[in-house]
Design a protein around this motif. Structure first.
Motif, PDB file in Angstrom:
ATOM      1  N   ARG A  61     163.039 164.531  17.312  1.00 63.47           N
ATOM      2  CA  ARG A  61     161.626 164.189  17.528  1.00 63.47           C
ATOM      3  C   ARG A  61     160.778 165.441  17.708  1.00 63.47           C
ATOM      4  N   GLN A  62     161.325 166.413  18.421  1.00 60.99           N
ATOM      5  CA  GLN A  62     160.596 167.667  18.602  1.00 60.99           C
ATOM      6  C   GLN A  62     160.459 168.403  17.277  1.00 60.99           C
ATOM      7  N   MET A  63     161.543 168.435  16.504  1.00 62.37           N
ATOM      8  CA  MET A  63     161.511 169.119  15.212  1.00 62.37           C
ATOM      9  C   MET A  63     160.512 168.451  14.262  1.00 62.37           C
ATOM     10  N   ARG A  64     160.485 167.117  14.293  1.00 63.66           N
ATOM     11  CA  ARG A  64     159.602 166.352  13.400  1.00 63.66           C
ATOM     12  C   ARG A  64     158.212 166.139  14.001  1.00 63.66           C
ATOM     13  N   ASN A  65     158.009 166.659  15.214  1.00 69.21           N
ATOM     14  CA  ASN A  65     156.723 166.513  15.907  1.00 69.21           C
ATOM     15  C   ASN A  65     156.298 165.050  15.996  1.00 69.21           C
ATOM     16  N   PHE A  66     157.290 164.175  16.228  1.00 69.61           N
ATOM     17  CA  PHE A  66     157.059 162.740  16.410  1.00 69.61           C
ATOM     18  C   PHE A  66     156.351 162.099  15.208  1.00 69.61           C
TER      19      PHE A  66
ATOM     20  N   GLN B  28     151.019 178.225   2.153  1.00 73.47           N
ATOM     21  CA  GLN B  28     149.968 178.899   2.905  1.00 73.47           C
ATOM     22  C   GLN B  28     150.412 179.276   4.313  1.00 73.47           C
ATOM     23  N   VAL B  29     150.995 178.312   5.035  1.00 80.63           N
ATOM     24  CA  VAL B  29     151.349 178.556   6.427  1.00 80.63           C
ATOM     25  C   VAL B  29     152.850 178.439   6.647  1.00 80.63           C
ATOM     26  N   LYS B  30     153.404 177.212   6.490  1.00 82.34           N
ATOM     27  CA  LYS B  30     154.829 177.003   6.727  1.00 82.34           C
ATOM     28  C   LYS B  30     155.242 175.634   6.208  1.00 82.34           C
ATOM     29  N   ASP B  31     156.480 175.293   6.450  1.00 83.34           N
ATOM     30  CA  ASP B  31     156.979 173.972   6.078  1.00 83.34           C
ATOM     31  C   ASP B  31     156.837 173.039   7.273  1.00 83.34           C
ATOM     32  N   ASP B  32     156.092 171.970   7.108  1.00 84.62           N
ATOM     33  CA  ASP B  32     155.878 170.997   8.175  1.00 84.62           C
ATOM     34  C   ASP B  32     156.980 169.941   8.115  1.00 84.62           C
ATOM     35  N   LYS B  33     157.813 169.892   9.142  1.00 84.80           N
ATOM     36  CA  LYS B  33     158.952 168.966   9.166  1.00 84.80           C
ATOM     37  C   LYS B  33     158.533 167.519   9.382  1.00 84.80           C
ATOM     38  N   ALA B  34     157.272 167.286   9.776  1.00 77.46           N
ATOM     39  CA  ALA B  34     156.801 165.919   9.975  1.00 77.46           C
ATOM     40  C   ALA B  34     156.448 165.241   8.657  1.00 77.46           C
ATOM     41  N   MET B  35     156.326 166.035   7.595  1.00 76.79           N
ATOM     42  CA  MET B  35     156.017 165.517   6.266  1.00 76.79           C
ATOM     43  C   MET B  35     157.114 165.962   5.311  1.00 76.79           C
TER      44      MET B  35
ATOM     45  N   LYS C 144     151.063 170.323   2.004  1.00 78.68           N
ATOM     46  CA  LYS C 144     152.338 170.211   1.283  1.00 78.68           C
ATOM     47  C   LYS C 144     152.356 168.924   0.467  1.00 78.68           C
ATOM     48  N   ALA C 145     151.920 167.815   1.097  1.00 73.01           N
ATOM     49  CA  ALA C 145     151.894 166.538   0.396  1.00 73.01           C
ATOM     50  C   ALA C 145     151.025 166.612  -0.855  1.00 73.01           C
ATOM     51  N   LEU C 146     149.859 167.251  -0.737  1.00 75.72           N
ATOM     52  CA  LEU C 146     148.972 167.373  -1.894  1.00 75.72           C
ATOM     53  C   LEU C 146     149.587 168.269  -2.961  1.00 75.72           C
TER      54      LEU C 146
END
Length: 314
Positions: free
Chosen positions: A121-126, A88-95, A136-138
């Motif tokens: 940390r910035q890439m993974r948004n902490f 839908q939006v993008k790939d979230d690097k934190a998950m 994405k997880a769902l």
């Protein structure tokens, strides 16, 4: 990185190292002295880590050297295939998430991922996921259900990202949908808190047949610092807040909010990551063997009953 309560142990270990080095250089037999000091160090470790305050366990859960989600995944599998994007939006690097084999069984492994250095940390948004991270997880959970593969989630987040753009894209709805959908997943679901388990950000991937916590982790609706800020208008009372919140693994088990505690190596998971990886692998296999004996209907029924009973007054 040394925490305050680890410093006395580190000083003795440094003394032990110096003693061994001096003995080697001067060809002196110090076997008895070394043995005595090693026993003293081991005794101090047991005394220290068996009597940690709640705030000290919070500190351990955030230790910079503590294994993160991908550390566990790469250590206990050798064929991990990471899958990206929420479509839908993008790939979230934190998950992060994907298929991998543990033993002879393929699992869908999903978890929040933190970074080791400033750039990571910035890439993974902490470790704070946006709505697309939960979507994405769902998506991956539904993919696992489609192919009849069990799911393991690793929880380690200071919370879902609270930014304006996250709220605009439906952060609350994304987490709420995960909660609803995870209740009725037909495959076995094992959830493990490996570090911080804060608020809905943690709960968004923590509805499972088995919810476990590592020994030195915490799970709460709010962090001690934020609780202190709300009640006392500063962070100075974070230790008192941690005690009041009762957020440790032992507290959660006593409240029947989790199903079990996974022991860590003496001193914490960061002291012996290899041993921790072995413990984690065996625990996942053990829980899966128990869950696979039940039918999908039995697992769903027990899952719903377990969470519905939380907070009941009798």
């Amino acid at each position: 990185m040394l925490l305050d309560f680890e410093k006395p142990i580190a000083e003795l270990e440094e003394k032990l190292s110096s003693m061994k080095q001096l003995a080697d250089e001067n060809k002196v037999d110090v076997t008895e002295a070394v043995k005595s000091l090693e026993e003293k160090i081991n005794s101090l470790k047991k005394e220290t880590f068996n009597n940690l305050t709640r705030w000290q366990r919070v500190q351990l859960s955030r230790h910079a050297d503590r294994p993160y989600t991908l550390d566990y995944i790469y250590a206990i599998t050798n064929d991990f295939i990471e899958l990206h994007g929420d479509r839908q939006v993008k790939d979230d690097k934190a998950m992060v998430g994907g298929f991998a084999t543990i033993g002879k069984q393929t699992f869908m492994l999903i978890g929040q991922q933190k970074g080791r250095n400033t750039k990571q940390r910035q890439m993974r948004n902490f470790g704070m996921a946006n709505p697309e991270g939960y979507r994405k997880a769902l998506r991956l959970m539904k993919l696992a259900e489609k192919f009849d593969k069990p799911i393991v989630t690793f929880i380690d987040t200071p919370g879902a990202y609270p930014g304006l753009e996250a709220e605009e894209r439906g952060q609350a709805e994304a987490i709420a949908r995960n909660l609803k959908e995870m209740f009725t997943l037909k495959v076995p679901v094992i959830c493990i808190v490996i570090g911080e388990g804060a608020s809905g950000g943690a709960l968004g991937i923590a509805i499972g047949d088995r919810v476990l916590m590592l020994e030195n982790t915490w799970y709460s609706v709010i962090s001690p610092e934020n609780c202190s800020t709300i009640l006392w208008r500063n962070w100075d009372h974070k230790e008192a807040a941690a005690e009041a919140l009762k957020l440790t693994a032992r507290d959660m088990l006593n409240f029947k909010l989790i199903d079990g505690i996974v022991k860590e190596p003496l001193g914490g998971a960061h002291m012996d990551p290899q041993a921790m990886y072995g413990i984690m692998k065996r625990e996942i296999q053990k829980q899966y063997k128990e869950l696979i004996k039940l039918t999908a209907e039995e697992r769903i029924s027990q899952r719903i009953e377990k969470f519905s009973a939380m907070g009941e007054l009798k």
